[in-house]
Design a protein around this motif. Sequence first.
Motif, mmCIF file in Angstrom:
data_model
loop_
_atom_site.group_PDB
_atom_site.id
_atom_site.type_symbol
_atom_site.label_atom_id
_atom_site.label_comp_id
_atom_site.label_asym_id
_atom_site.label_seq_id
_atom_site.Cartn_x
_atom_site.Cartn_y
_atom_site.Cartn_z
ATOM 1 N N THR B 373 0.841 -1.198 0.000
ATOM 2 C CA THR B 373 0.000 0.000 0.000
ATOM 3 C C THR B 373 0.871 1.242 0.000
ATOM 4 O O THR B 373 0.680 2.169 -0.800
ATOM 5 C CB THR B 373 -0.896 0.023 1.262
ATOM 6 N N SER B 374 1.846 1.226 0.891
ATOM 7 C CA SER B 374 2.735 2.368 0.992
ATOM 8 C C SER B 374 3.493 2.554 -0.337
ATOM 9 O O SER B 374 3.657 3.678 -0.816
ATOM 10 C CB SER B 374 3.709 2.137 2.145
ATOM 11 N N THR B 375 3.954 1.455 -0.947
ATOM 12 C CA THR B 375 4.691 1.540 -2.209
ATOM 13 C C THR B 375 3.848 2.183 -3.292
ATOM 14 O O THR B 375 4.335 3.003 -4.069
ATOM 15 C CB THR B 375 5.134 0.136 -2.659
ATOM 16 N N ARG B 376 2.548 1.812 -3.326
ATOM 17 C CA ARG B 376 1.683 2.390 -4.366
ATOM 18 C C ARG B 376 1.595 3.906 -4.223
ATOM 19 O O ARG B 376 1.629 4.640 -5.208
ATOM 20 C CB ARG B 376 0.303 1.754 -4.307
ATOM 21 N N THR B 377 1.530 4.393 -2.972
ATOM 22 C CA THR B 377 1.504 5.841 -2.764
ATOM 23 C C THR B 377 2.760 6.481 -3.329
ATOM 24 O O THR B 377 2.720 7.502 -4.001
ATOM 25 C CB THR B 377 1.428 6.138 -1.243
ATOM 26 N N TRP B 378 3.893 5.844 -3.029
ATOM 27 C CA TRP B 378 5.163 6.377 -3.511
ATOM 28 C C TRP B 378 5.228 6.347 -5.035
ATOM 29 O O TRP B 378 5.721 7.281 -5.657
ATOM 30 C CB TRP B 378 6.333 5.582 -2.923
ATOM 31 N N MET B 379 4.734 5.258 -5.625
ATOM 32 C CA MET B 379 4.797 5.147 -7.086
ATOM 33 C C MET B 379 4.003 6.279 -7.728
ATOM 34 O O MET B 379 4.410 6.838 -8.739
ATOM 35 C CB MET B 379 4.252 3.785 -7.538
ATOM 36 N N GLU B 380 2.875 6.624 -7.102
ATOM 37 C CA GLU B 380 2.072 7.725 -7.620
ATOM 38 C C GLU B 380 2.850 9.034 -7.529
ATOM 39 O O GLU B 380 2.922 9.808 -8.465
ATOM 40 C CB GLU B 380 0.796 7.840 -6.779
ATOM 41 N N ARG B 381 3.450 9.237 -6.371
ATOM 42 C CA ARG B 381 4.174 10.470 -6.134
ATOM 43 C C ARG B 381 5.344 10.606 -7.106
ATOM 44 O O ARG B 381 5.655 11.688 -7.585
ATOM 45 C CB ARG B 381 4.662 10.472 -4.687
ATOM 46 N N LEU B 382 6.014 9.491 -7.367
ATOM 47 C CA LEU B 382 7.194 9.530 -8.235
ATOM 48 C C LEU B 382 6.820 9.444 -9.711
ATOM 49 O O LEU B 382 7.662 9.623 -10.580
ATOM 50 C CB LEU B 382 8.132 8.357 -7.900
ATOM 51 N N GLY B 383 5.573 9.143 -9.994
ATOM 52 C CA GLY B 383 5.155 8.976 -11.378
ATOM 53 C C GLY B 383 5.718 7.725 -12.021
ATOM 54 O O GLY B 383 6.110 7.731 -13.185
ATOM 55 N N GLU B 395 11.678 -5.656 -14.946
ATOM 56 C CA GLU B 395 10.740 -5.508 -16.066
ATOM 57 C C GLU B 395 10.419 -4.052 -16.372
ATOM 58 O O GLU B 395 9.733 -3.761 -17.343
ATOM 59 C CB GLU B 395 9.438 -6.263 -15.755
ATOM 60 N N LEU B 396 10.886 -3.133 -15.525
ATOM 61 C CA LEU B 396 10.576 -1.723 -15.750
ATOM 62 C C LEU B 396 11.572 -1.094 -16.720
ATOM 63 O O LEU B 396 12.672 -1.591 -16.899
ATOM 64 C CB LEU B 396 10.619 -0.947 -14.426
ATOM 65 N N SER B 397 11.173 0.024 -17.310
ATOM 66 C CA SER B 397 12.097 0.778 -18.151
ATOM 67 C C SER B 397 13.140 1.443 -17.261
ATOM 68 O O SER B 397 12.937 1.604 -16.058
ATOM 69 C CB SER B 397 11.333 1.841 -18.931
ATOM 70 N N GLY B 398 14.251 1.831 -17.892
ATOM 71 C CA GLY B 398 15.337 2.459 -17.134
ATOM 72 C C GLY B 398 14.886 3.678 -16.359
ATOM 73 O O GLY B 398 15.293 3.900 -15.218
ATOM 74 N N GLY B 399 14.019 4.464 -16.964
ATOM 75 C CA GLY B 399 13.558 5.668 -16.307
ATOM 76 C C GLY B 399 12.776 5.351 -15.039
ATOM 77 O O GLY B 399 12.988 5.970 -13.986
ATOM 78 N N ASN B 400 11.882 4.382 -15.134
ATOM 79 C CA ASN B 400 11.093 4.006 -13.956
ATOM 80 C C ASN B 400 11.973 3.373 -12.884
ATOM 81 O O ASN B 400 11.761 3.591 -11.696
ATOM 82 C CB ASN B 400 9.968 3.049 -14.360
ATOM 83 N N GLN B 401 12.976 2.590 -13.330
ATOM 84 C CA GLN B 401 13.909 2.012 -12.356
ATOM 85 C C GLN B 401 14.613 3.118 -11.586
ATOM 86 O O GLN B 401 14.753 3.062 -10.364
ATOM 87 C CB GLN B 401 14.965 1.164 -13.076
ATOM 88 N N GLN B 402 15.031 4.150 -12.319
ATOM 89 C CA GLN B 402 15.774 5.222 -11.673
ATOM 90 C C GLN B 402 14.891 5.951 -10.670
ATOM 91 O O GLN B 402 15.347 6.344 -9.606
ATOM 92 C CB GLN B 402 16.305 6.172 -12.752
ATOM 93 N N LYS B 403 13.616 6.112 -11.016
ATOM 94 C CA LYS B 403 12.713 6.782 -10.076
ATOM 95 C C LYS B 403 12.597 5.987 -8.788
ATOM 96 O O LYS B 403 12.543 6.546 -7.686
ATOM 97 C CB LYS B 403 11.329 6.958 -10.709
ATOM 98 N N ILE B 404 12.561 4.657 -8.910
ATOM 99 C CA ILE B 404 12.488 3.827 -7.699
ATOM 100 C C ILE B 404 13.774 3.958 -6.892
ATOM 101 O O ILE B 404 13.758 4.037 -5.658
ATOM 102 C CB ILE B 404 12.240 2.349 -8.068
ATOM 103 N N ALA B 405 14.911 4.009 -7.609
ATOM 104 C CA ALA B 405 16.194 4.134 -6.900
ATOM 105 C C ALA B 405 16.231 5.430 -6.093
ATOM 106 O O ALA B 405 16.690 5.451 -4.947
ATOM 107 C CB ALA B 405 17.348 4.090 -7.891
ATOM 108 N N ILE B 406 15.741 6.511 -6.691
ATOM 109 C CA ILE B 406 15.695 7.780 -5.957
ATOM 110 C C ILE B 406 14.633 7.705 -4.856
ATOM 111 O O ILE B 406 14.830 8.161 -3.736
ATOM 112 C CB ILE B 406 15.405 8.955 -6.928
ATOM 113 N N GLY B 407 13.493 7.058 -5.208
ATOM 114 C CA GLY B 407 12.397 6.933 -4.252
ATOM 115 C C GLY B 407 12.802 6.200 -2.987
ATOM 116 O O GLY B 407 12.346 6.533 -1.890
#
Lengths: 339, 502
Positions: B373-383, B395-407
């Motif tokens: 649940t908490s992760t979904r909130t973060w994913m929304e915030r990070l786009g 399985e994610l694109s490089g851009g989305n991976q990087q957002k998670i790394a920063i997240g």
Amino acid sequence: MNNDPAAPLPPPAPSAHTAKVLAAFGPFIALIVLMVGLRIAVGENFWSAFNLRLILCQTAIVAIASCGMTMIIVAGGIDLSVGSVVALCGVLSALTVNAGWPPLVALGVAMLSGAAIGALNGLMIAGFRMAPFIVTLGMMGIARGSAKLIAHSEPVNIRPTWLDLLMRPFPLPQDPDWFKALVVAPGVWMAVIIAIGMSLVMSRSVFGRYAYAIGSNEAGARLCGIRVPLIKILIYGLAGALVGLAGLLEMTMLHLGDSTTAMGRELDVIAAVVIGGASLSGGTGTVLGTMIGALIMAILRNGTQQLEWQTATQEVIIGVVIILAVRIDQLRNRRASLL
Amino acid sequence: MAARLVMQGIAKRFGATAALSGVDLAIEPGEVLALIGENGAGKSTLMKILAGVYRADQGAMHLDGVPFIPSGPIDARRRGLAIVYQELTLAIHLSVEENITLGDEPQRHGWIDRPKRRELAASALAQLGCEHIPLTALVRDLSIAQQQLVEIARALSAHPRLLVMDEPTSSLTRADVEHLMAVIRRLRGQGVSIIYISHFLEECSAIADRYAVLRDGRSVASGAMPAVSEAELIRHMVGRDVSEIYPRVPHALGLPVLEVNRVSGLGKPKQASLALHRGEILGIFGLVGSGRSEMLRVVFGLDPIRSGEIVVHGVPRTRSTPTQRLTQGIGLVSENRKEEGLLLNLSIADNLTLTRLEPYTHFGMIASRSQETSTRTWMERLGVRAQGATQAIAELSGGNQQKIAIGRLLHHGADILLLDEPTRGIDVNAKAQVYRLIGELAAVGTAVIVVSSYIPELLGICDSVAVMCRGQLGASRPVAEWDQHSILAAAIGQESSDHATT
């Protein structure tokens, strides 16, 4: 043209030079230290012709198998099926002799079946891109099981042939003169010739250099147009043929085909390669180093036997030596990379 | 005059992704063609098709009027095509001369003809003007720049009719680059055609006769190099105006949160000083080997500090482990996202919450529902665009991976971010999103250091920029005082003395 020395090589520091000398002669120095140490500990019996012949004979089988393993490890692979394939090829050649075929045919059977198993390993590793560790772990079970099935889990006694001479450390009075003239067992000479041959192949042939290139940078080797899968299959096949020969020698030494022999022998073989300075991550290693590694192991075994230490102690010592050898190698490489 | 190479309608798919969909390219004998495109535009794939590493799904190639379908790299090489790859193809355990002839050794019955090999290698190095590189040295003992020169010599030893150079200068020094340019001009004079791939647009305009731009696997523009402006090229590359890529989120600077005073590592950095303020985006530029990544590693406690002082939030904390740095509010995203950043086989939720699992843990067991649940909130915030919180990060694109790394760092509560090449290997849209994220973070008071080897992005998003050169970190100055030239000049150590003392 502005040819300022944009990035000249720094002059090698003295310590770097020492490191290079150590890298080249490290295992050799260790061997000599060991020989001298055991001479002092055991007494002059250790250096007797009798004992030296024995040591060489004890080295030959591991030495031959580890020539192939050197190439596999240099190319970034590993083969865990060696011990089982030694047993299987021993059983197959014993059955061939007993079926009345000439001993040369038995030799061919051993080497060809070893080569076939090796090539099959290579095919699965290169063709299906499977991890060598897993493929050869599976083959270890397959070969061992097949040996037992074929031999019905019983020793295959063989009829006497000239094969019996191959691994006889000391001539008997009734042996032919040519045999007495050889000084050491023919199996030892075979190991020497194979080591020289493999050493040349590894350093001078296109095939051998491709093994280094693959182990050093497999993706790069592919981009350079090296047919990596083919080379890998050939490497495992060639190594398999040598393991087959080792199997035949094991059989002639035991005078029987034994499906339970050489359990864990692959570890001795890998240890010889690693003590000889090869890195399990590929790209480095020489046949000469491996031969010294094999000798170090055989001498340790022999020396501790002469000192009448128990087998358990020997196992501990050899384990320690393997770890030490790799650690020293690491330090050596770190030095070299600071150049 | 017949064209040296014509590629028509080249298309290539890898699984579901179309790497190339309709590429046309033509080059004349004795011509230098600059092939330009963003990361992921398909340049490298196209070159691998040319080299026979991949087979095109569609399209035709002709070399000097003859259909050209190389069966593999050696076939392509023997037919007159040589490639300098961006990622080095050298076998570092082998010698220089072995590497130059690798894959195409002079041989007799399978045995290497060693005198011949030495001769070939020496003449290739001589052609490049690099006789100072010893033939028998192991490649791993050479500097990166020398390795790249060996790679180029390898291509020249094939005496190619068509030479492809993929980012050949990315780790060369200025002198070596000039050297290489002279070699390229000489080859062009001999009628060799050269495809020159680089994201240094200046280099391209200096050397190329014509240009071709790839975007999203398609040819989008081509023409004569002198007739085109840099801004026009960039617009072709990214398909929109520069201002859209670097969104400016208004933010204000506060008090210093991280002060580094004369800090030296074991090798690099040397006596580096900087001050990072609340809400500031500080860019650090440096060439390969300048110590730009080591700078961040030292600050984060990954590499040992030899001397100097680090003050975090006003408290002296010079020597800390990475774990302690995280508790102090400092987070690092490595330039090697896949090796040092993410756990590729684990889910988004696991990756995001890895360093702070306590909120989801009961008696040592992770409550995956609250974690997700908490992760979904973060994913929304990070786009982050993904199927769900449990999808594997690989399985994610490089851009989305990087957002998670920063997240992950934000989830941990970090307010000082050290980002090493945050946009390496991700596409333009994702880059724009990462830039926006960085801007938004600064707007809420996060302090960010961005280390990059791409000057436009530093000029586009940073408040101030400092340049590293051979382990020395120059003074940080407001971004308005920098331009592409002055940054490069500082990076190769040619900064004028009045700047150096500022």
